[in-house]
Write a protein that holds these residues in place. Structure first.
Motif, PDB file in Angstrom:
ATOM      1  N   ILE A  14       0.657  -1.005   0.150  1.00  0.00           N
ATOM      2  CA  ILE A  14       0.088  -0.079   0.046  1.00  0.00           C
ATOM      3  C   ILE A  14       1.003   1.081   0.219  1.00  0.00           C
ATOM      4  CG2 ILE A  14      -1.490   1.631   1.323  1.00  0.00           C
ATOM      5  CD1 ILE A  14      -2.655  -1.177   2.247  1.00  0.00           C
ATOM      6  N   ALA A  15       1.875   1.455   0.656  1.00  0.00           N
ATOM      7  CA  ALA A  15       2.671   2.236   1.035  1.00  0.00           C
ATOM      8  C   ALA A  15       3.570   3.076  -0.494  1.00  0.00           C
ATOM      9  CB  ALA A  15       3.670   2.914   1.895  1.00  0.00           C
ATOM     10  N   SER A  16       4.315   1.522  -0.955  1.00  0.00           N
ATOM     11  CA  SER A  16       4.819   1.776  -2.299  1.00  0.00           C
ATOM     12  C   SER A  16       3.338   2.199  -3.434  1.00  0.00           C
ATOM     13  CB  SER A  16       5.308   0.625  -2.329  1.00  0.00           C
ATOM     14  OG  SER A  16       4.771  -0.531  -2.783  1.00  0.00           O
ATOM     15  N   THR A  17       2.742   1.331  -3.214  1.00  0.00           N
ATOM     16  CA  THR A  17       1.287   1.483  -4.652  1.00  0.00           C
ATOM     17  C   THR A  17       1.175   3.821  -4.812  1.00  0.00           C
ATOM     18  OG1 THR A  17       0.867   0.274  -4.684  1.00  0.00           O
ATOM     19  CG2 THR A  17      -0.158   1.107  -5.861  1.00  0.00           C
ATOM     20  N   THR A  18       1.064   3.641  -2.825  1.00  0.00           N
ATOM     21  CA  THR A  18       0.736   5.089  -3.007  1.00  0.00           C
ATOM     22  C   THR A  18       1.757   5.832  -3.019  1.00  0.00           C
ATOM     23  OG1 THR A  18      -0.768   4.604  -1.236  1.00  0.00           O
ATOM     24  CG2 THR A  18      -0.062   7.155  -0.844  1.00  0.00           C
ATOM     25  N   VAL A  19       3.484   5.852  -2.884  1.00  0.00           N
ATOM     26  CA  VAL A  19       3.908   6.405  -3.244  1.00  0.00           C
ATOM     27  C   VAL A  19       4.658   6.864  -4.579  1.00  0.00           C
ATOM     28  CG1 VAL A  19       6.421   6.906  -3.663  1.00  0.00           C
ATOM     29  CG2 VAL A  19       6.023   6.554  -1.079  1.00  0.00           C
ATOM     30  N   VAL A  20       4.327   5.801  -5.714  1.00  0.00           N
ATOM     31  CA  VAL A  20       4.589   6.039  -6.734  1.00  0.00           C
ATOM     32  C   VAL A  20       3.179   6.500  -7.420  1.00  0.00           C
ATOM     33  CG1 VAL A  20       3.901   4.246  -8.877  1.00  0.00           C
ATOM     34  CG2 VAL A  20       5.633   3.261  -7.112  1.00  0.00           C
TER      35      VAL A  20
END
Length: 351
Positions: A14-20
């Motif tokens: 969730i965190a990595s997708t949000t940052v991307v």
């Protein structure tokens, strides 16, 4: 409260997708709107909203129910979901930003001429077309990659194995116990459903252990690791115990649906293989060599020695076994079709 590894993995995704998505929002604002601080802020907020909501939906809805849908239905559902999400995010972020900028009620922003210009003079249509095209393409690639296997599509695109490559890999052959008896008891259709449930329930454990599913053969799954990934933190061996834990957690489901909990056995070996693409109208990445055959032969010895997990002494010597695992030598044996004896070990969890 300590988080489970599955929860940590979901939160990380969730965190990595949000940052991307926030980064994509900035790029879209600069390239397609204008390089202005307000446009960039809107892009960041829109990216955050889309990234967070979509990744939560992927982790807790699509991942859970994707087996129920066909490839086409899932692709359409995902694409429409993303189009609605992107469109709603863009509309409401711009509306909130306008209300904040001009200190007006949110409801009033929808009556402003700037909002009507955005909605009716092309910019919103541009957002719709962009989101539809991107969501369809991304979801199509994602689903094809899932069909081919973990990172298989990337390997085909990059041509990593277009020419045969010699490399060292670890292999685990894992199959169900008493599968013939189970198939006779359940019948063909229910047995197929049982296999599908089993392979589905062990997938997360394999991914968490950094393994790649090489192939399914009847009631058997073959998992492979590069040496680096398989040896790190004994991922390859821990995969077996993660699978055991995953099935234990689902034991109630299996008892209810099938009247028993599946039991399985596994054999491990490592060594050199030739990896490469093969075939024409159906192309695959395959691994050839004595290493693969030896791993399969070791798994077949599980029945002989009444052990659930066996591995070669060669692989054991490369592993960093923790105090939580207890190896036991079976001795040197001659595997079927082999001239030389090989020492094998069993491993169980320490009391």
């Amino acid at each position: 409260m300590e988080l489970t590894s599955e929860t940590k993995k979901s939160l990380k995704a969730i965190a990595s997708t949000t940052v991307v998505m926030m980064a994509i929002g900035i790029v879209y604002a600069v390239v397609f709107v204008r390089a202005h601080v307000h446009s960039i802020i809107n892009g960041i907020v829109i990216g955050f909203t889309i990234g967070f909501i979509s990744s939560v939906a992927e982790q807790f809805f699509f991942a859970k129910y994707r087996q129920r849908f066909t490839f086409t239905v899932l692709l359409i559902l995902r694409s429409l979901f993303y189009v609605v999400l992107i469109s709603a995010s863009v509309i409401y972020v711009i509306a909130f930003h306008t209300a904040w900028m001009y200190s007006m009620p949110l409801s009033q922003t929808f009556q402003e001429s700037e909002f009507h210009t955005f909605m009716h003079e092309g910019e919103f249509f541009q957002v719709i077309v962009f989101s539809l095209g991107m969501s369809f393409m991304v979801n199509f690639v994602r689903q094809v990659n899932r069909l081919l296997g973990h990172n298989a599509l990337l390997m085909f695109i990059t041509g990593k194995y277009h020419q045969p490559v010699e490399e060292e890999r670890i292999f685990m052959f894992l199959d169900l116990k008493s599968s013939t008896t189970i198939a006779e008891q359940l019948g063909d259709k229910l047995y197929h459903r049982f296999l599908n449930d089993f392979f589905h329930d062990i997938s997360s454990a394999i991914v968490e252990s950094k393994g790649s599913i090489y192939q399914y053969v009847g009631d058997e799954v073959v998992v492979t690791w590069t040496m680096e990934k398989g040896l790190k933190e004994a991922n390859c061996i821990n995969c077996y115990f993660r699978i055991a834990a995953a099935i234990h957690l689902q034991s109630g489901k299996y008892e209810k649906r099938y009247g028993f909990v599946p039991a399985f056995k596994a054999g491990y070996h490592y060594g050199p293989v030739i990896s490469g693409e093969i075939g024409d109208i159906k192309r695959e990445i395959v691994y050839n060599g004595d290493t693969v055959n030896t791993a399969a032969r070791i798994r077949s010895e599980c029945t002989t020695f009444k052990k659930d997990l066996l591995l070669s002494a060669d692989l054991l010597s490369r592993l960093s076994i923790t105090e939580y695992l207890s190896p036991e030598s079976i001795g040197k044996i001659k595997l079927r079709g082999k001239e030389e004896e090989i020492e094998i070990f069993s491993i169980k969890e320490a009391a």
